[in-house]
Design an enzyme around this catalytic site. Sequence first.
Site, PDB file in Angstrom:
ATOM      1  CE  LYS A  13      -8.680   1.424   4.595  1.00 19.37           C
ATOM      2  NZ  LYS A  13      -9.223   2.131   4.180  1.00 19.37           N
ATOM      3  CE  LYS A  34      -3.989   1.765   2.500  1.00 17.96           C
ATOM      4  NZ  LYS A  34      -3.706   3.208   1.570  1.00 17.96           N
ATOM      5  CD  GLU A  90      -1.698   5.540  -3.752  1.00 18.14           C
ATOM      6  OE1 GLU A  90      -2.718   5.021  -3.931  1.00 18.14           O
ATOM      7  OE2 GLU A  90      -1.590   6.773  -2.827  1.00 18.14           O
ATOM      8  NE  ARG A 138      -7.285   4.313  -6.896  1.00 17.31           N
ATOM      9  CZ  ARG A 138      -8.717   3.346  -5.772  1.00 17.31           C
ATOM     10  NH1 ARG A 138      -8.463   3.756  -4.653  1.00 17.31           N
ATOM     11  NH2 ARG A 138      -9.304   1.853  -6.496  1.00 17.31           N
ATOM     12  NE  ARG A 172     -10.405   8.600  -1.751  1.00 17.36           N
ATOM     13  CZ  ARG A 172      -9.857   7.463  -1.214  1.00 17.36           C
ATOM     14  NH1 ARG A 172      -9.056   6.750  -1.388  1.00 17.36           N
ATOM     15  NH2 ARG A 172     -10.975   7.412   0.053  1.00 17.36           N
TER      16      ARG A 172
HETATM   17  P1  AMP Z   1      -6.757   4.225   2.630  1.00 16.43           P
HETATM   18  O1  AMP Z   1      -6.666   5.757   1.683  1.00 16.43           O
HETATM   19  O2  AMP Z   1      -6.557   3.914   3.570  1.00 16.43           O
HETATM   20  O3  AMP Z   1      -9.150   3.903   2.066  1.00 16.43           O
HETATM   21  O4  AMP Z   1      -6.460   3.494   1.095  1.00 16.43           O
HETATM   22  C1  AMP Z   1      -6.755   2.989   0.204  1.00 16.43           C
HETATM   23  C2  AMP Z   1      -5.948   3.939  -1.179  1.00 16.43           C
HETATM   24  O5  AMP Z   1      -4.612   3.031  -0.500  1.00 16.43           O
HETATM   25  C3  AMP Z   1      -6.542   3.905  -2.451  1.00 16.43           C
HETATM   26  O6  AMP Z   1      -7.746   4.724  -2.252  1.00 16.43           O
HETATM   27  C4  AMP Z   1      -5.598   4.385  -3.090  1.00 16.43           C
HETATM   28  O7  AMP Z   1      -5.171   5.249  -3.115  1.00 16.43           O
HETATM   29  C5  AMP Z   1      -3.665   3.894  -1.995  1.00 16.43           C
HETATM   30  N1  AMP Z   1      -3.460   2.668  -2.309  1.00 16.43           N
HETATM   31  C6  AMP Z   1      -1.729   2.463  -1.647  1.00 16.43           C
HETATM   32  N2  AMP Z   1      -1.251   1.223  -2.768  1.00 16.43           N
HETATM   33  C7  AMP Z   1      -2.582   0.298  -3.454  1.00 16.43           C
HETATM   34  C8  AMP Z   1      -2.387  -0.288  -3.971  1.00 16.43           C
HETATM   35  N3  AMP Z   1      -1.494  -1.841  -4.328  1.00 16.43           N
HETATM   36  N4  AMP Z   1      -3.915  -1.539  -4.291  1.00 16.43           N
HETATM   37  C9  AMP Z   1      -4.591  -0.195  -3.812  1.00 16.43           C
HETATM   38  N5  AMP Z   1      -4.942   0.775  -3.763  1.00 16.43           N
HETATM   39  C10 AMP Z   1      -3.426   1.568  -2.989  1.00 16.43           C
END
Ligand code: AMP
Length: 538
Positions: free
Chosen positions: A395, A228, A277, A233, A248
Amino acid sequence: MTPDAPPDTPYARLSGLARTLAATRRRLEKRALLAAFLCSLRKDEVAPAVHLIVGRIFAEADGRTLKVGWATLKRALSDVRQTTLGAEPLTVLEVARAFAQIAATEGPESVKVRRRILDSLLGRGTADEREILLRTIFGEMRIGVNEGVMLDGIADAAQVDPEAVRTAQMFLGDLGTVAEVALFEGAEGLARHRIRLLAPVKPMLAELAKTPEEILEEHGGVTAVEVKFDGARIQIHRDGDRVRIFSRRLSDVTAGLPEVVEFARALPTPRFILEGEAVAVDAEGRPLPFQDLMRRFRRVHGIEAAREAIPLRLYLFDLLYLGDASLVDAPYEQRWTLLEGLVPREVLATRRIAHTKGEIESGLAEALAAGHEGIMAKALASPYTVGTRRKRWFKLKPADLLDVAIVAAEWGSGRREGWLSNYWLAVRDAKTGGFQMIGKTFKGLTDAEFASMTERLRSLAVSEERWGFHVRPEVVVEVAYNEIQRSPHYPSGFALRFARIVRIRDDKGPSDVDSYARLKDLYARQFERKGRGPGVRR
Ligand code: AMP
């Protein structure tokens, strides 16, 4: 308007609906109320009404804001009684038009002009209408109608499959347009809105995993573990020579990211939608603070200089369109294989397939050791879906980070004198659509950030207090904390211990804020790790 066209819908009907919705707990009843109201609207009223009901002034991806400061609002409110007499009742369209006019006002006279429009709007509303108008302006509708409930209401109103409405929302990215299409073009109309090159797609979201076991159970014993990355994004669309990049939140960020445009143009295939990303790095390739990355996204002037000062790295993790085919219904595994064939290895997200808890855990440990946020775990057979988070993407990150909204800010003292620098932090309460305060912090920002935050929060003020301002909950910050504690100080019942801001999340909006439900869940799970002291209540 033709003589027999239905009359304008009075705004009183919308504000009355908002009150009824606020008093209705059951989702099914909310759906029915929404459906009945939507069915009664004229076509040109549908989109504005839908935005107003979900507490937005404009569509989600629409960059316009009201720019009405607290001082203007306060003066307008105090004068309100004098303008009420003899006014015509407000209509839904008039309210929407007034907001659009306020947002469009610019130039030296703009404060005065905005004030005049606001005066007339508030003056013409009844006390009940005014209250709902103010809630809209303050961004605190609190009637428990989020995007999911609205999508169901739209489906009922149009008598179409809710799934078809959700899919259309993924490609249209605007509830108002979805409602209009569903109601006036039906299922066939919705089906026409498929994924298109150069038009943004709502991103698939991930659910927070409680444990690695949960991931394996939901994904049938095997999952793809990806790093991650700690960036922002982006979706990269290319159709021949034309390239567009969306954030995003679906805003067009193409102009700020020329090297991504060049990268897309250099790929051997002319038509695709990639997702990944973008991470800002220094000359040695080390990650730069998130704020630097956001500067790249916003920048309109001096792009070449910014490009040198703040280079970007790209990590791609999905492929939604290739050649002439949409891939959103294809399984993740297939999308990944095609992605691997399309882009150079060094821009691919780091990934491995995991079958055991140990493999997921070591993936997480390696990601953290390399300085990343955590991992994503993706079901191999899953299509690309949006709307409800369905555990197809998880996640997994250390539990001590939360995305929260700033709902008020206090003036600082000492070094922070003159800055709004002590922030009230809140999570989103999905039940009411409101926010629940869980603590305050003045830690984590630089002086320059305090200064710009002061300006920004002042423009979002909804009431002035002796100590500072209550603000529209639009600024999202990521906070680190040591522990969630039970607290009698806040109605939420919880407080974060040692909260400090780690990032200002300009890429996120109020609907991305972590939920009250998640906070309670994290609180409960804290004890699984730490053990619970005697006499501590859950
Ligand atoms: P969160 O912002 O904590 O809800 O986590 C989701 C976000 O992690 C996504 O919207 C992406 O911007 C980011 N992200 C980073 N690496 C990845 C990945 N390998 N696959 C999908 N999302 C990712």
